[in-house]
Design a protein around this motif. Structure first.
Motif, PDB file in Angstrom:
ATOM      1  N   ARG A  48       6.908   4.776   2.679  1.00 22.29           N
ATOM      2  CA  ARG A  48       7.097   5.642   1.861  1.00 22.29           C
ATOM      3  C   ARG A  48       5.804   5.910   1.016  1.00 22.29           C
ATOM      4  N   LEU A  49       5.120   4.695   0.584  1.00 19.34           N
ATOM      5  CA  LEU A  49       3.753   4.876  -0.171  1.00 19.34           C
ATOM      6  C   LEU A  49       2.876   5.852   0.533  1.00 19.34           C
ATOM      7  N   ALA A  50       2.769   5.571   2.192  1.00 21.06           N
ATOM      8  CA  ALA A  50       1.773   6.476   3.017  1.00 21.06           C
ATOM      9  C   ALA A  50       2.153   7.837   3.126  1.00 21.06           C
ATOM     10  N   GLU A  51       3.468   8.001   2.876  1.00 24.37           N
ATOM     11  CA  GLU A  51       3.858   9.663   2.923  1.00 24.37           C
ATOM     12  C   GLU A  51       3.257  10.155   1.794  1.00 24.37           C
ATOM     13  N   HIS A  52       3.344   9.781   0.706  1.00 23.02           N
ATOM     14  CA  HIS A  52       2.765  10.101  -0.498  1.00 23.02           C
ATOM     15  C   HIS A  52       1.375  10.079  -0.392  1.00 23.02           C
ATOM     16  N   ALA A  53       0.777   9.220  -0.219  1.00 20.59           N
ATOM     17  CA  ALA A  53      -0.619   8.950  -0.258  1.00 20.59           C
ATOM     18  C   ALA A  53      -1.431   9.916   0.622  1.00 20.59           C
ATOM     19  N   ARG A  54      -0.860  10.095   1.913  1.00 20.83           N
ATOM     20  CA  ARG A  54      -1.747  10.844   2.848  1.00 20.83           C
ATOM     21  C   ARG A  54      -1.618  12.486   2.281  1.00 20.83           C
ATOM     22  N   ARG A  55      -0.528  12.743   1.411  1.00 21.03           N
ATOM     23  CA  ARG A  55      -0.496  13.975   1.252  1.00 21.03           C
ATOM     24  C   ARG A  55      -1.615  14.163   0.294  1.00 21.03           C
ATOM     25  N   GLN A  56      -2.072  13.182  -0.725  1.00 18.80           N
ATOM     26  CA  GLN A  56      -2.851  13.508  -1.741  1.00 18.80           C
ATOM     27  C   GLN A  56      -4.401  12.976  -1.143  1.00 18.80           C
ATOM     28  N   GLY A  57      -4.478  12.614   0.298  1.00 17.53           N
ATOM     29  CA  GLY A  57      -5.721  12.255   0.768  1.00 17.53           C
ATOM     30  C   GLY A  57      -6.274  10.726   0.476  1.00 17.53           C
ATOM     31  N   LEU A  58      -5.211   9.965   0.191  1.00 18.59           N
ATOM     32  CA  LEU A  58      -5.389   8.674  -0.374  1.00 18.59           C
ATOM     33  C   LEU A  58      -5.218   7.756   0.443  1.00 18.59           C
ATOM     34  N   LEU A  59      -6.341   6.826   0.700  1.00 20.67           N
ATOM     35  CA  LEU A  59      -6.402   5.620   1.844  1.00 20.67           C
ATOM     36  C   LEU A  59      -5.953   4.389   1.106  1.00 20.67           C
ATOM     37  N   PRO A  60      -5.620   3.457   1.773  1.00 23.15           N
ATOM     38  CA  PRO A  60      -5.376   2.131   1.352  1.00 23.15           C
ATOM     39  C   PRO A  60      -6.632   1.558   0.606  1.00 23.15           C
ATOM     40  N   ILE A  61      -7.624   1.840   0.631  1.00 24.33           N
ATOM     41  CA  ILE A  61      -8.840   1.377   0.237  1.00 24.33           C
ATOM     42  C   ILE A  61      -9.047   1.734  -1.083  1.00 24.33           C
ATOM     43  N   HIS A  62      -8.207   2.865  -1.383  1.00 23.71           N
ATOM     44  CA  HIS A  62      -8.401   3.588  -2.671  1.00 23.71           C
ATOM     45  C   HIS A  62      -7.511   3.094  -3.726  1.00 23.71           C
ATOM     46  N   LEU A  63      -6.634   2.032  -3.539  1.00 25.70           N
ATOM     47  CA  LEU A  63      -5.460   1.634  -4.303  1.00 25.70           C
ATOM     48  C   LEU A  63      -5.769   0.841  -5.567  1.00 25.70           C
ATOM     49  N   ASP A  64      -7.008   0.693  -5.571  1.00 22.92           N
ATOM     50  CA  ASP A  64      -7.552   0.083  -6.945  1.00 22.92           C
ATOM     51  C   ASP A  64      -8.246   1.053  -7.881  1.00 22.92           C
ATOM     52  N   ASN A  65      -8.164   2.370  -7.407  1.00 23.05           N
ATOM     53  CA  ASN A  65      -8.978   3.228  -8.304  1.00 23.05           C
ATOM     54  C   ASN A  65      -7.976   4.051  -9.001  1.00 23.05           C
ATOM     55  N   HIS A 116      -7.461  -4.717   5.006  1.00 22.16           N
ATOM     56  CA  HIS A 116      -7.164  -3.275   5.046  1.00 22.16           C
ATOM     57  C   HIS A 116      -6.927  -2.644   3.680  1.00 22.16           C
ATOM     58  N   LEU A 117      -7.397  -3.663   2.667  1.00 17.36           N
ATOM     59  CA  LEU A 117      -6.810  -3.401   1.203  1.00 17.36           C
ATOM     60  C   LEU A 117      -8.268  -3.469   0.375  1.00 17.36           C
ATOM     61  N   PRO A 118      -8.203  -2.933  -0.860  1.00 18.75           N
ATOM     62  CA  PRO A 118      -9.643  -3.296  -1.518  1.00 18.75           C
ATOM     63  C   PRO A 118      -9.720  -4.432  -1.959  1.00 18.75           C
ATOM     64  N   ALA A 119     -10.965  -4.638  -2.414  1.00 16.31           N
ATOM     65  CA  ALA A 119     -11.143  -6.021  -2.808  1.00 16.31           C
ATOM     66  C   ALA A 119     -10.556  -6.657  -4.161  1.00 16.31           C
ATOM     67  N   ASP A 120     -10.250  -5.888  -5.136  1.00 16.08           N
ATOM     68  CA  ASP A 120      -9.499  -5.797  -6.478  1.00 16.08           C
ATOM     69  C   ASP A 120      -8.218  -5.866  -5.942  1.00 16.08           C
ATOM     70  N   ARG A 121      -7.548  -6.296  -7.058  1.00 19.39           N
ATOM     71  CA  ARG A 121      -6.035  -6.174  -7.013  1.00 19.39           C
ATOM     72  C   ARG A 121      -5.548  -4.580  -7.189  1.00 19.39           C
ATOM     73  N   ILE A 122      -4.557  -4.344  -6.292  1.00 23.46           N
ATOM     74  CA  ILE A 122      -3.984  -3.022  -6.230  1.00 23.46           C
ATOM     75  C   ILE A 122      -3.452  -2.666  -7.631  1.00 23.46           C
ATOM     76  N   LEU A 123      -3.561  -1.553  -8.168  1.00 28.50           N
ATOM     77  CA  LEU A 123      -2.951  -0.929  -9.329  1.00 28.50           C
ATOM     78  C   LEU A 123      -1.550  -0.556  -9.104  1.00 28.50           C
ATOM     79  N   VAL A 124      -0.849  -0.935 -10.061  1.00 25.45           N
ATOM     80  CA  VAL A 124       0.695  -0.295  -9.859  1.00 25.45           C
ATOM     81  C   VAL A 124       0.967   0.590 -10.818  1.00 25.45           C
ATOM     82  N   LEU A 125       1.788   1.764 -10.493  1.00 28.46           N
ATOM     83  CA  LEU A 125       1.979   2.815 -11.268  1.00 28.46           C
ATOM     84  C   LEU A 125       2.880   2.308 -12.366  1.00 28.46           C
ATOM     85  N   PRO A 126       2.377   2.708 -13.761  1.00 30.03           N
ATOM     86  CA  PRO A 126       3.196   2.382 -14.887  1.00 30.03           C
ATOM     87  C   PRO A 126       4.610   3.300 -14.725  1.00 30.03           C
ATOM     88  N   THR A 127       5.721   2.559 -15.420  1.00 31.79           N
ATOM     89  CA  THR A 127       7.048   3.353 -15.583  1.00 31.79           C
ATOM     90  C   THR A 127       6.784   4.076 -16.524  1.00 31.79           C
TER      91      THR A 127
END
Length: 604
Positions: free
Chosen positions: A145-162, A200-211
């Motif tokens: 599910r995350l990959a589907e949304h991320a691909r549409r936004q041009g987001l790669l796994p390495i960007h998950l801490d940005n 496959h992931l960034p060095a820093d912890r992945i940011l989680v979307l706020p509620t």
């Protein structure tokens, strides 16, 4: 029905200059041998009063608007002759039929098959799950599910801490999508301890979307300011003891906070060229200016423009909020009462007041179905027994320790629903906040069980003025044996309540299942109740107990309106306007019959 949505250019109907309809979808399914989905189209036609399929737009946005997705176990279309589970399956089949027709299904399938960083991450997670049984393979679908949304936004796994990419992802995701994305982000953080995943992931912890709730949190100084205003409107000083006394119930206080926070958040959503708009709440020096006359009027206009839209308020709620704000400002000396007088002349506020005087259409439809459909009437009056029977059916003669964890959880949830429904139907329909917080032990006990020690022979309860919305003591209410309420409560106390970890320490009749010794949370119970009410064949919210009881009583005899009002703890006027539905056709027929009977007497 005319569709206003644009459709893909690949469809035959679009090529001919007309918008595609469900008739086109039917032809597509028949052409490709997808007969198993044709039933969904026939059901759709039935739900739309047998409208021709050529008049129904072949568009997933239209389907989602007309037939919303069930949430929290609540049936979004209780007017349809489908229980929630068949409805959800039918809706999924209909959306699949439309997506196969417009090509979106093929597009999604192609996107999933792309060999990119997301696919490599997913493959690594799958191999890891094979090696470690503790990692449930079913959870890995969250990454898809995350990959589907991320691909549409041009987001790669390495960007998950940005932060920038995450904000972009949040801005283009609906509420359901945000929940899926948050779950996937949390899962990847958990899996990042494994080297095969971490590469496959960034060095820093992945940011989680706020509620949404976290995003809408106000600055601490504004929250403190609002707290002061609410206290100023709800607390008075006893002239004798000089001690503070609360004038309003907890529910009313929560409405006060909701009204004030709505106004503050609306200030940030005003048009860019609005003088009253606030871009950064942290930069406000004069907090009193937040409630200036111009700013209050500006948020009223903004609220009116969004009435009944997604995320907007209903007119009745909006009028209540702004009348509340006027009251709070006046009680705190920030207004001389002129704001309240001005609001009385607002057409929008007046329309909201009128809306609040009656039942909402969806509630009226539910009550009408209840009083005219004997099956629904029987289900409603036996709901506590049905819940207990569903639990006993799950147990199926086994001992509780022989049940699986999921079966035990289902039995426990059904037990809570059965006992509280017994109080509502065999006692009287109290509000949800009162039902979940009954205490049957301790000095503040307000629910009483049969006991030789106390000489009580019945289950009963009594709410104090502090616990009622009307701010008056309620009479002692006995749980009637004729409705088999005591039988359900006996079973609950003997079998269900001991399943709670802290049941011996809690004074509450319905304790939390695992945490501490407090009572079960309102939202948790609501989720359970709506889920099992739909499963029982009567989709409803807990509040509909009050509407249902009042409607059944007055439809039996209009003179029962006073008894219904007393059961609900309301005035006759409020019960008549907001709770009781009466079958007007039956009333007219009854009046005609009385005239006929009088005419016969005259002839004699």
């Amino acid at each position: 029905m005319t569709s206003f949505f644009f459709m893909p250019e690949t469809t035959a109907s679009t090529q001919t200059g007309t918008e595609p309809t469900m008739k086109d979808v039917t032809a597509h399914l028949e052409e490709h041998g997808l007969d198993y989905l044709l039933k969904a189209l026939r059901t759709l036609q039935s739900h739309m009063n047998n409208a021709p399929l050529s008049t129904l737009p072949a568009n997933s946005l239209w389907v989602n608007a007309e037939f919303p997705k069930p949430k929290s176990g609540r049936h979004p279309r209780p007017d349809l002759p489908q229980a929630i589970r068949p409805y959800a399956k039918w809706r999924a089949d209909l959306l699949r039929a439309v997506s196969l027709f417009d090509g979106s299904h093929a597009e999604k399938k192609a996107m999933k098959s792309q060999i990119d960083e997301w696919q490599e991450l997913r493959d690594a997670a799958s191999k890891l799950a094979e090696k470690h049984p503790a990692i449930h393979a079913g959870r890995l679908s969250q990454i898809d599910r995350l990959a589907e949304h991320a691909r549409r936004q041009g987001l790669l796994p390495i960007h998950l801490d940005n932060h920038g990419y995450i904000q972009k992802l949040a801005a283009n995701s609906g509420q359901d999508c945000r929940s899926q994305i948050r779950n996937a982000q949390k899962l990847l953080n958990d899996l990042s301890n494994y080297p095969d995943i971490r590469r496959h992931l960034p060095a820093d912890r992945i940011l989680v979307l706020p509620t949404r709730k976290m995003e809408q949190k106000l600055p601490s100084d504004i929250e403190a300011f609002l707290e002061g205003l609410v206290k100023g409107a709800t607390v008075r000083i006893d002239p004798v003891s000089n001690l503070p006394l609360m004038d309003q119930s907890d529910n009313t206080v929560s409405v006060y906070y909701a009204a004030m926070r709505h106004h503050i958040r609306a200030l940030q959503k005003l048009a860019d060229d609005s003088y009253e708009r606030i871009t950064d709440l942290h930069q406000i020096n004069d907090l009193h200016s937040l409630f200036s006359r111009d700013r209050v009027f500006a948020t009223i206009r903004h609220t009116e423009s969004r009435v009944d839209q997604e995320g907007g308020l209903k007119a009745g709620t909006a009028s209540s909020y702004y009348q509340t704000i006027a009251f709070i400002l006046e009680r705190n000396g920030l207004d001389d009462g002129s704001l309240a007088r001005t609001l009385k002349h607002s057409e929008f506020i007046r329309s909201g007041v009128d809306e609040r005087k009656g039942m909402r259409p969806e509630k009226e439809d539910w009550c009408k179905a209840l009083v005219t459909d004997e099956r629904k009437t029987r289900t409603f009056l036996r709901l506590h027994l049905i819940f207990m029977e569903m639990a006993l059916e799950t147990i199926s003669g086994r001992r509780l320790h022989q049940l699986t964890r999921m079966e035990l959880e289902r039995v426990r949830q059904l037990g809570y629903c059965a006992a509280i429904a017994a109080i509502e139907l065999a006692g009287r329909p109290v509000r949800r906040s009162n039902a979940v917080s009954f205490q049957y032990r301790g000095k503040n006990a307000n629910f009483f069980v049969p006991s030789q020690k106390t000489g009580r022979n019945d289950y009963s309860f009594k709410l104090s003025a502090q616990q009622t919305k009307a701010r008056k003591d309620d009479p002692l209410t006995i749980i009637r044996k004729e409705m088999k309420g005591p039988r359900v409560l006996d079973w609950y106390l003997k079998t269900i309540r001991p399943l709670c970890r802290h049941h011996e320490d809690s004074v509450f009749l319905f304790p939390q299942v695992k945490k501490g010794s407090d009572h079960i949370g309102e939202l948790t119970f609501t989720k359970w109740f709506q889920k099992y009410a739909s499963e029982a064949g009567l989709p409803m919210t807990f509040h509909m107990f009050r509407h249902g009881v009042a409607s059944l009583l007055v439809n039996q005899d209009w003179s029962n309106i006073a008894a219904a009002a007393e059961l609900l703890g309301n005035s006759v006027r409020v019960c008549e306007e907001r709770y009781a539905f009466f079958n007007e056709e039956k009333l007219v027929s009854s009046g005609q019959q009385k005239l006929i009977e009088n005419s016969k007497v005259g002839h004699k």
